[in-house]
Design an enzyme around this catalytic site. Structure first.
Site, PDB file in Angstrom:
ATOM      1  N   ARG A   1     -47.019  64.952  50.124  1.00  0.00           N
ATOM      2  CA  ARG A   1     -45.886  64.198  49.782  1.00  0.00           C
ATOM      3  C   ARG A   1     -44.949  64.263  51.006  1.00  0.00           C
ATOM      4  O   ARG A   1     -43.652  63.790  50.771  1.00  0.00           O
ATOM      5  CB  ARG A   1     -45.096  65.525  48.461  1.00  0.00           C
ATOM      6  CG  ARG A   1     -46.025  65.410  47.367  1.00  0.00           C
ATOM      7  CD  ARG A   1     -45.572  66.342  46.374  1.00  0.00           C
ATOM      8  NE  ARG A   1     -46.365  66.389  45.206  1.00  0.00           N
ATOM      9  CZ  ARG A   1     -46.257  65.512  44.006  1.00  0.00           C
ATOM     10  NH1 ARG A   1     -45.152  64.951  44.129  1.00  0.00           N
ATOM     11  NH2 ARG A   1     -47.075  66.001  42.964  1.00  0.00           N
TER      12      ARG A   1
ATOM     13  N   GLU B   1     -34.410  64.911  35.901  1.00  0.00           N
ATOM     14  CA  GLU B   1     -35.440  63.674  35.975  1.00  0.00           C
ATOM     15  C   GLU B   1     -35.845  63.310  34.709  1.00  0.00           C
ATOM     16  O   GLU B   1     -36.177  64.012  33.923  1.00  0.00           O
ATOM     17  CB  GLU B   1     -36.559  63.850  36.925  1.00  0.00           C
ATOM     18  CG  GLU B   1     -37.645  62.637  37.077  1.00  0.00           C
ATOM     19  CD  GLU B   1     -38.640  62.859  37.923  1.00  0.00           C
ATOM     20  OE1 GLU B   1     -38.276  63.518  39.446  1.00  0.00           O
ATOM     21  OE2 GLU B   1     -39.820  62.882  37.847  1.00  0.00           O
TER      22      GLU B   1
ATOM     23  N   GLU C   1     -47.600  55.520  45.179  1.00  0.00           N
ATOM     24  CA  GLU C   1     -46.138  55.966  44.980  1.00  0.00           C
ATOM     25  C   GLU C   1     -45.303  55.796  46.382  1.00  0.00           C
ATOM     26  O   GLU C   1     -45.890  56.294  47.508  1.00  0.00           O
ATOM     27  CB  GLU C   1     -46.138  57.431  44.700  1.00  0.00           C
ATOM     28  CG  GLU C   1     -44.742  58.012  44.506  1.00  0.00           C
ATOM     29  CD  GLU C   1     -44.765  59.470  44.234  1.00  0.00           C
ATOM     30  OE1 GLU C   1     -44.172  59.882  43.334  1.00  0.00           O
ATOM     31  OE2 GLU C   1     -45.393  60.147  45.184  1.00  0.00           O
TER      32      GLU C   1
ATOM     33  N   GLU D   1     -34.126  60.407  39.725  1.00  0.00           N
ATOM     34  CA  GLU D   1     -33.112  61.842  39.699  1.00  0.00           C
ATOM     35  C   GLU D   1     -31.856  61.477  39.536  1.00  0.00           C
ATOM     36  O   GLU D   1     -31.365  60.533  40.093  1.00  0.00           O
ATOM     37  CB  GLU D   1     -33.657  62.767  40.816  1.00  0.00           C
ATOM     38  CG  GLU D   1     -35.189  62.762  40.967  1.00  0.00           C
ATOM     39  CD  GLU D   1     -35.618  63.347  42.233  1.00  0.00           C
ATOM     40  OE1 GLU D   1     -36.990  63.914  42.173  1.00  0.00           O
ATOM     41  OE2 GLU D   1     -34.995  63.325  43.258  1.00  0.00           O
TER      42      GLU D   1
ATOM     43  N   ARG E   1     -42.212  56.482  48.256  1.00  0.00           N
ATOM     44  CA  ARG E   1     -41.182  57.565  47.959  1.00  0.00           C
ATOM     45  C   ARG E   1     -39.753  57.338  48.497  1.00  0.00           C
ATOM     46  O   ARG E   1     -39.070  58.198  48.289  1.00  0.00           O
ATOM     47  CB  ARG E   1     -41.943  58.873  48.539  1.00  0.00           C
ATOM     48  CG  ARG E   1     -43.124  59.391  47.916  1.00  0.00           C
ATOM     49  CD  ARG E   1     -43.782  60.566  48.589  1.00  0.00           C
ATOM     50  NE  ARG E   1     -43.106  61.502  48.373  1.00  0.00           N
ATOM     51  CZ  ARG E   1     -42.800  62.501  47.412  1.00  0.00           C
ATOM     52  NH1 ARG E   1     -43.473  62.216  46.073  1.00  0.00           N
ATOM     53  NH2 ARG E   1     -42.232  63.368  47.435  1.00  0.00           N
TER      54      ARG E   1
ATOM     55  N   GLU F   1     -39.172  56.984  39.152  1.00  0.00           N
ATOM     56  CA  GLU F   1     -38.874  58.304  38.731  1.00  0.00           C
ATOM     57  C   GLU F   1     -37.403  58.402  39.125  1.00  0.00           C
ATOM     58  O   GLU F   1     -37.314  58.876  40.498  1.00  0.00           O
ATOM     59  CB  GLU F   1     -39.908  59.444  39.300  1.00  0.00           C
ATOM     60  CG  GLU F   1     -41.377  59.009  38.979  1.00  0.00           C
ATOM     61  CD  GLU F   1     -42.308  59.839  39.621  1.00  0.00           C
ATOM     62  OE1 GLU F   1     -41.713  60.663  40.727  1.00  0.00           O
ATOM     63  OE2 GLU F   1     -43.328  59.955  39.317  1.00  0.00           O
TER      64      GLU F   1
ATOM     65  N   ASP G   1     -16.504  33.815  35.634  1.00  0.00           N
ATOM     66  CA  ASP G   1     -16.010  33.335  37.221  1.00  0.00           C
ATOM     67  C   ASP G   1     -16.770  34.148  38.001  1.00  0.00           C
ATOM     68  O   ASP G   1     -16.408  35.578  38.156  1.00  0.00           O
ATOM     69  CB  ASP G   1     -14.455  33.768  37.099  1.00  0.00           C
ATOM     70  CG  ASP G   1     -13.906  33.748  38.717  1.00  0.00           C
ATOM     71  OD1 ASP G   1     -14.721  33.266  39.635  1.00  0.00           O
ATOM     72  OD2 ASP G   1     -12.662  34.194  39.140  1.00  0.00           O
TER      73      ASP G   1
ATOM     74  N   HIS H   1     -38.756  57.766  43.386  1.00  0.00           N
ATOM     75  CA  HIS H   1     -39.946  57.548  43.815  1.00  0.00           C
ATOM     76  C   HIS H   1     -40.411  56.261  42.905  1.00  0.00           C
ATOM     77  O   HIS H   1     -40.240  56.509  41.817  1.00  0.00           O
ATOM     78  CB  HIS H   1     -40.738  58.877  43.527  1.00  0.00           C
ATOM     79  CG  HIS H   1     -40.376  59.769  44.452  1.00  0.00           C
ATOM     80  ND1 HIS H   1     -40.654  61.331  44.239  1.00  0.00           N
ATOM     81  CD2 HIS H   1     -39.576  60.009  45.617  1.00  0.00           C
ATOM     82  CE1 HIS H   1     -40.139  62.081  45.312  1.00  0.00           C
ATOM     83  NE2 HIS H   1     -39.365  61.226  45.826  1.00  0.00           N
TER      84      HIS H   1
ATOM     85  N   GLU I   1     -34.944  69.377  37.784  1.00  0.00           N
ATOM     86  CA  GLU I   1     -35.430  69.235  39.226  1.00  0.00           C
ATOM     87  C   GLU I   1     -35.037  70.304  40.052  1.00  0.00           C
ATOM     88  O   GLU I   1     -34.590  71.493  39.503  1.00  0.00           O
ATOM     89  CB  GLU I   1     -34.490  67.753  39.791  1.00  0.00           C
ATOM     90  CG  GLU I   1     -35.760  66.557  39.675  1.00  0.00           C
ATOM     91  CD  GLU I   1     -36.813  67.040  40.556  1.00  0.00           C
ATOM     92  OE1 GLU I   1     -36.921  67.591  41.447  1.00  0.00           O
ATOM     93  OE2 GLU I   1     -37.938  66.188  40.190  1.00  0.00           O
TER      94      GLU I   1
END
Length: 442
Positions: free
Chosen positions: A314, A194, A331, A133, A333, A131, A53, A243, A187
């Site tokens: 970053r 992580e 990447e 976390e 982020r 990645e 359902d 990320h 982390e």
């Protein structure tokens, strides 16, 4: 599904002494759902599917359209390591079909598969490597809290405790389920961890994200802890991100690598970045789907909030890690682990492929710390900001025809219903901060 493949799978199920099968799928919010069947129903499930359902599943269908069918993907078969022995349990990820036999357009797996088939028309395979976390919190009387289990920091080697034990047991379980674990570490924040696993094609990776979270929560619960993938569970410390490293492959070769190009990044890579940046605001709605997600996307906590790219910075939304050759990747982020990975990867791929096809050039890369730039400097550099809340992000999605078409009208309508309900509940709630700030004063 061929008769030979079905027979081979039934034989394997028998050899593994499986007693029950879990047929898993995800709702629109990325929550894993499950239909359990005894092994005697295995042949029926593999040949014709199992009905359920759909009206009770978030974002699926109305009650008058509720009959749906789960069809197992044989490539996702795996045993659940903590359910072995006399009552061995196996798992399949499933595709969702309508009663008329057509794929259900609201199935997140279908949305991603469609985007990947579109990219395949140009010869591309989309690979992703997220990645994830997460926090490990204590429980009290079986209920989650935000009390830390450990006081470790980034890459700390702490004495053995419940958190360290759980992380090890998560890795062992994932390895037994076929994951190739690349790294795990503590982390930045206390009790934050992580675990990274090897990249694969986006559909396989999205399945792995769902499995990863399911395993982490299960292993934590068995140790009396709670694994939380909430984006920002505690004010004043880093939140949890997802990320996502991504690349295109063509003819078995990484299409992002060009040894003769500036930074050794191919035109396809640069144009893919251009597409990601053009549609970043709309992607935010699916990559950061909760009210809480936007408490993470603020300056100062390693989470991106400015639409920019860099070869190493970053603070940028899109970063190009140092490795080249077959490891060349981009990447992205901004996603957090509350997202539905199927929808997020589909939106990313669609945006990037528009960049490749329309040869969208990204703006100049930003090498300085954007968090430290003055607002006027960012404006002069053409650096825009990601949406600051769920409502703004959803408006950006509705204004982006490309991403809406990639998700499909059913998914967009369901996301709209969720966003409106969430925002109204949040907007009208009285927060403890307001009481502390105003009650005594006024």
């Amino acid at each position: 599904m061929s008769r030979d493949a079905t027979s081979a799978m039934l034989e394997r199920i028998g050899e593994d002494n499986v007693r029950f099968l879990h047929l898993q799928f995800t709702d629109l919010l990325g929550m894993p759902k499950n239909v359990a069947i005894p092994v005697k129903q295995a042949e029926k499930a593999l040949t014709g599917g199992i009905g359920f359902d759909g009206s009770s599943i978030q974002g699926f269908v109305r009650i008058e359209e509720s009959d749906m069918i789960l069809k197992p993907d044989l490539s996702t078969y795996t045993l659940l390591p903590w359910r072995s022995g006399e009552y061995t349990v196996a798992r399949f990820m499933c595709d969702v079909y309508k009663a008329n036999g057509k794929p259900f357009e609201g199935d997140p797996r279908y949305v991603l598969r469609t985007a990947m088939e579109d990219a395949a028309r140009d010869g591309y395979i989309f690979n992703t490597g997220p990645e994830l976390e997460f926090f490990l919190f204590r429980t009290i009387d079986g209920k989650p809290t935000t009390f830390f289990q450990d006081a470790g920091g980034y890459f700390d080697l702490a004495p053995t405790d419940l958190a360290e034990d759980v992380r090890r047991e998560i890795i062992i379980a994932l390895t037994e389920m076929g994951f190739e674990i690349e790294a795990s570490h503590h982390e930045v924040a206390e009790s934050q961890h992580e675990i990274d696993f090897k990249y694969s094609d986006a559909l396989h990776t999205a399945d792995n994200v769902i499995t990863f979270k399911f395993v982490a929560k299960t292993m934590a619960l068995m140790r009396g802890l709670h694994a939380s993938f909430m984006a920002k569970p505690i004010y004043g410390i880093c939140g949890s991100g997802m990320h996502t490293n991504c690349s295109l492959a063509k003819g078995g070769v990484n299409a992002f690598y060009d040894p003769d190009a500036p930074r050794e990044l191919s035109t396809a890579c640069m144009h893919f970045i251009g597409g990601l940046l053009r549609h970043a605001k709309a992607i935010t709605r699916v990559a950061n789907p909760t009210i809480n997600s936007y408490k993470r996307l603020v300056p100062g906590y390693e989470a991106p909030c400015y639409i920019s790219w860099s070869a190493g910075n970053r603070s940028a939304l899109v970063r190009v890690p140092t490795p080249r050759g077959n490891s060349t990747r981009v990447e992205f982020r901004s996603p957090d682990p509350t997202c539905n990975p199927y929808l997020t990867f589909a939106a990313m791929l669609t945006a990037g492929m528009e960049g490749v096809r329309e040869r969208i050039e990204p703006p100049a890369g930003v090498d300085k710390n954007i968090y430290h730039m003055a607002a006027e400097d960012r404006r002069c550099a053409g650096i825009e900001t990601l949406p600051g809340d769920l409502y703004s992000a959803h408006q950006a999605l509705l204004a982006d025809d490309l991403i809406c078409r990639a998700l499909g009208p059913h998914v967009v309508e369901a996301l709209t219903n969720v966003a409106e309900a969430e925002w109204e509940a949040y907007r009208t709630a009285v927060h403890p901060w307001e009481l502390e700030r105003y009650l005594a004063t006024y």
